[in-house]
Design a protein around this motif. Structure first.
Motif, PDB file in Angstrom:
ATOM      1  N   ASP A  20       0.829  -1.202   0.000  1.00 59.36           N
ATOM      2  CA  ASP A  20       0.000   0.000   0.000  1.00 59.36           C
ATOM      3  C   ASP A  20       0.867   1.257   0.000  1.00 59.36           C
ATOM      4  O   ASP A  20       0.584   2.224  -0.710  1.00 59.36           O
ATOM      5  CB  ASP A  20      -0.945   0.016   1.199  1.00 59.36           C
ATOM      6  CG  ASP A  20      -1.994  -1.073   1.141  1.00 59.36           C
ATOM      7  OD1 ASP A  20      -2.232  -1.618   0.043  1.00 59.36           O
ATOM      8  OD2 ASP A  20      -2.579  -1.378   2.190  1.00 59.36           O
ATOM      9  N   LEU A  21       1.922   1.244   0.800  1.00 61.51           N
ATOM     10  CA  LEU A  21       2.827   2.382   0.859  1.00 61.51           C
ATOM     11  C   LEU A  21       3.502   2.601  -0.490  1.00 61.51           C
ATOM     12  O   LEU A  21       3.546   3.723  -1.003  1.00 61.51           O
ATOM     13  CB  LEU A  21       3.881   2.183   1.947  1.00 61.51           C
ATOM     14  CG  LEU A  21       4.949   3.264   2.056  1.00 61.51           C
ATOM     15  CD1 LEU A  21       4.325   4.622   2.352  1.00 61.51           C
ATOM     16  CD2 LEU A  21       5.963   2.883   3.122  1.00 61.51           C
ATOM     17  N   LEU A  22       4.004   1.537  -1.078  1.00 59.24           N
ATOM     18  CA  LEU A  22       4.660   1.643  -2.379  1.00 59.24           C
ATOM     19  C   LEU A  22       3.688   2.155  -3.435  1.00 59.24           C
ATOM     20  O   LEU A  22       4.026   3.038  -4.225  1.00 59.24           O
ATOM     21  CB  LEU A  22       5.240   0.290  -2.797  1.00 59.24           C
ATOM     22  CG  LEU A  22       5.961   0.256  -4.132  1.00 59.24           C
ATOM     23  CD1 LEU A  22       7.132   1.224  -4.151  1.00 59.24           C
ATOM     24  CD2 LEU A  22       6.431  -1.151  -4.433  1.00 59.24           C
ATOM     25  N   SER A  23       2.487   1.642  -3.434  1.00 55.12           N
ATOM     26  CA  SER A  23       1.479   2.090  -4.409  1.00 55.12           C
ATOM     27  C   SER A  23       1.179   3.570  -4.250  1.00 55.12           C
ATOM     28  O   SER A  23       1.095   4.298  -5.239  1.00 55.12           O
ATOM     29  CB  SER A  23       0.190   1.293  -4.250  1.00 55.12           C
ATOM     30  OG  SER A  23       0.392  -0.034  -4.637  1.00 55.12           O
ATOM     31  N   SER A  24       1.038   4.027  -3.019  1.00 57.01           N
ATOM     32  CA  SER A  24       0.721   5.441  -2.816  1.00 57.01           C
ATOM     33  C   SER A  24       1.888   6.335  -3.224  1.00 57.01           C
ATOM     34  O   SER A  24       1.686   7.391  -3.824  1.00 57.01           O
ATOM     35  CB  SER A  24       0.313   5.712  -1.368  1.00 57.01           C
ATOM     36  OG  SER A  24       1.391   5.519  -0.486  1.00 57.01           O
ATOM     37  N   VAL A  25       3.114   5.917  -2.927  1.00 53.78           N
ATOM     38  CA  VAL A  25       4.283   6.702  -3.330  1.00 53.78           C
ATOM     39  C   VAL A  25       4.371   6.753  -4.846  1.00 53.78           C
ATOM     40  O   VAL A  25       4.599   7.818  -5.427  1.00 53.78           O
ATOM     41  CB  VAL A  25       5.579   6.137  -2.711  1.00 53.78           C
ATOM     42  CG1 VAL A  25       6.803   6.754  -3.348  1.00 53.78           C
ATOM     43  CG2 VAL A  25       5.587   6.360  -1.211  1.00 53.78           C
ATOM     44  N   GLU A  29       4.414  10.100  -7.072  1.00 54.30           N
ATOM     45  CA  GLU A  29       5.684  10.517  -7.658  1.00 54.30           C
ATOM     46  C   GLU A  29       5.804  10.252  -9.159  1.00 54.30           C
ATOM     47  O   GLU A  29       6.485  10.997  -9.852  1.00 54.30           O
ATOM     48  CB  GLU A  29       6.852   9.844  -6.931  1.00 54.30           C
ATOM     49  CG  GLU A  29       6.952  10.210  -5.468  1.00 54.30           C
ATOM     50  CD  GLU A  29       7.110  11.706  -5.232  1.00 54.30           C
ATOM     51  OE1 GLU A  29       7.799  12.384  -6.024  1.00 54.30           O
ATOM     52  OE2 GLU A  29       6.561  12.196  -4.238  1.00 54.30           O
ATOM     53  N   LEU A  30       5.192   9.204  -9.674  1.00 58.58           N
ATOM     54  CA  LEU A  30       5.323   8.909 -11.101  1.00 58.58           C
ATOM     55  C   LEU A  30       4.839  10.037 -12.000  1.00 58.58           C
ATOM     56  O   LEU A  30       5.521  10.364 -12.973  1.00 58.58           O
ATOM     57  CB  LEU A  30       4.633   7.595 -11.453  1.00 58.58           C
ATOM     58  CG  LEU A  30       5.433   6.335 -11.181  1.00 58.58           C
ATOM     59  CD1 LEU A  30       4.650   5.104 -11.617  1.00 58.58           C
ATOM     60  CD2 LEU A  30       6.782   6.346 -11.862  1.00 58.58           C
ATOM     61  N   PRO A  31       3.702  10.656 -11.697  1.00 61.60           N
ATOM     62  CA  PRO A  31       3.280  11.757 -12.570  1.00 61.60           C
ATOM     63  C   PRO A  31       4.300  12.895 -12.626  1.00 61.60           C
ATOM     64  O   PRO A  31       4.484  13.512 -13.672  1.00 61.60           O
ATOM     65  CB  PRO A  31       1.967  12.229 -11.937  1.00 61.60           C
ATOM     66  CG  PRO A  31       1.446  11.024 -11.229  1.00 61.60           C
ATOM     67  CD  PRO A  31       2.672  10.320 -10.719  1.00 61.60           C
ATOM     68  N   ARG A  32       4.982  13.126 -11.528  1.00 61.71           N
ATOM     69  CA  ARG A  32       5.972  14.200 -11.484  1.00 61.71           C
ATOM     70  C   ARG A  32       7.122  13.933 -12.452  1.00 61.71           C
ATOM     71  O   ARG A  32       7.651  14.848 -13.067  1.00 61.71           O
ATOM     72  CB  ARG A  32       6.521  14.322 -10.064  1.00 61.71           C
ATOM     73  CG  ARG A  32       7.561  15.424  -9.925  1.00 61.71           C
ATOM     74  CD  ARG A  32       8.206  15.441  -8.575  1.00 61.71           C
ATOM     75  NE  ARG A  32       7.230  15.505  -7.511  1.00 61.71           N
ATOM     76  CZ  ARG A  32       7.545  15.586  -6.229  1.00 61.71           C
ATOM     77  NH1 ARG A  32       8.800  15.600  -5.857  1.00 61.71           N
ATOM     78  NH2 ARG A  32       6.612  15.639  -5.314  1.00 61.71           N
ATOM     79  N   TYR A  33       7.479  12.680 -12.602  1.00 65.81           N
ATOM     80  CA  TYR A  33       8.620  12.317 -13.442  1.00 65.81           C
ATOM     81  C   TYR A  33       8.206  11.627 -14.741  1.00 65.81           C
ATOM     82  O   TYR A  33       9.042  11.055 -15.432  1.00 65.81           O
ATOM     83  CB  TYR A  33       9.570  11.411 -12.653  1.00 65.81           C
ATOM     84  CG  TYR A  33      10.104  12.076 -11.421  1.00 65.81           C
ATOM     85  CD1 TYR A  33      11.063  13.086 -11.520  1.00 65.81           C
ATOM     86  CD2 TYR A  33       9.647  11.718 -10.166  1.00 65.81           C
ATOM     87  CE1 TYR A  33      11.551  13.715 -10.394  1.00 65.81           C
ATOM     88  CE2 TYR A  33      10.138  12.349  -9.025  1.00 65.81           C
ATOM     89  CZ  TYR A  33      11.084  13.348  -9.145  1.00 65.81           C
ATOM     90  OH  TYR A  33      11.569  13.968  -8.031  1.00 65.81           O
TER      91      TYR A  33
END
Length: 42
Positions: A20-25, A29-33
């Motif tokens: 869950d933590l990985l999914s939320s991060v 963050e993916l849209p930013r990069y």
């Protein structure tokens, strides 16, 4: 028997909490990069 059940529950919670933590991060963050990742993929 209780120890086995406790360990199974502990492992389940740890694994799902990390997922869950990985999914939320990644969701944050993916849209930013995204543009940079797109360029690297070419």
């Amino acid at each position: 028997m209780q120890d086995v059940a406790k360990q199974a529950v502990r492992e389940y919670v740890e694994n799902h909490s990390r997922q869950d933590l990985l999914s939320s991060v990644l969701d944050e963050e993916l849209p930013r990069y995204a543009e940079a990742l797109e360029r690297l993929g070419k």
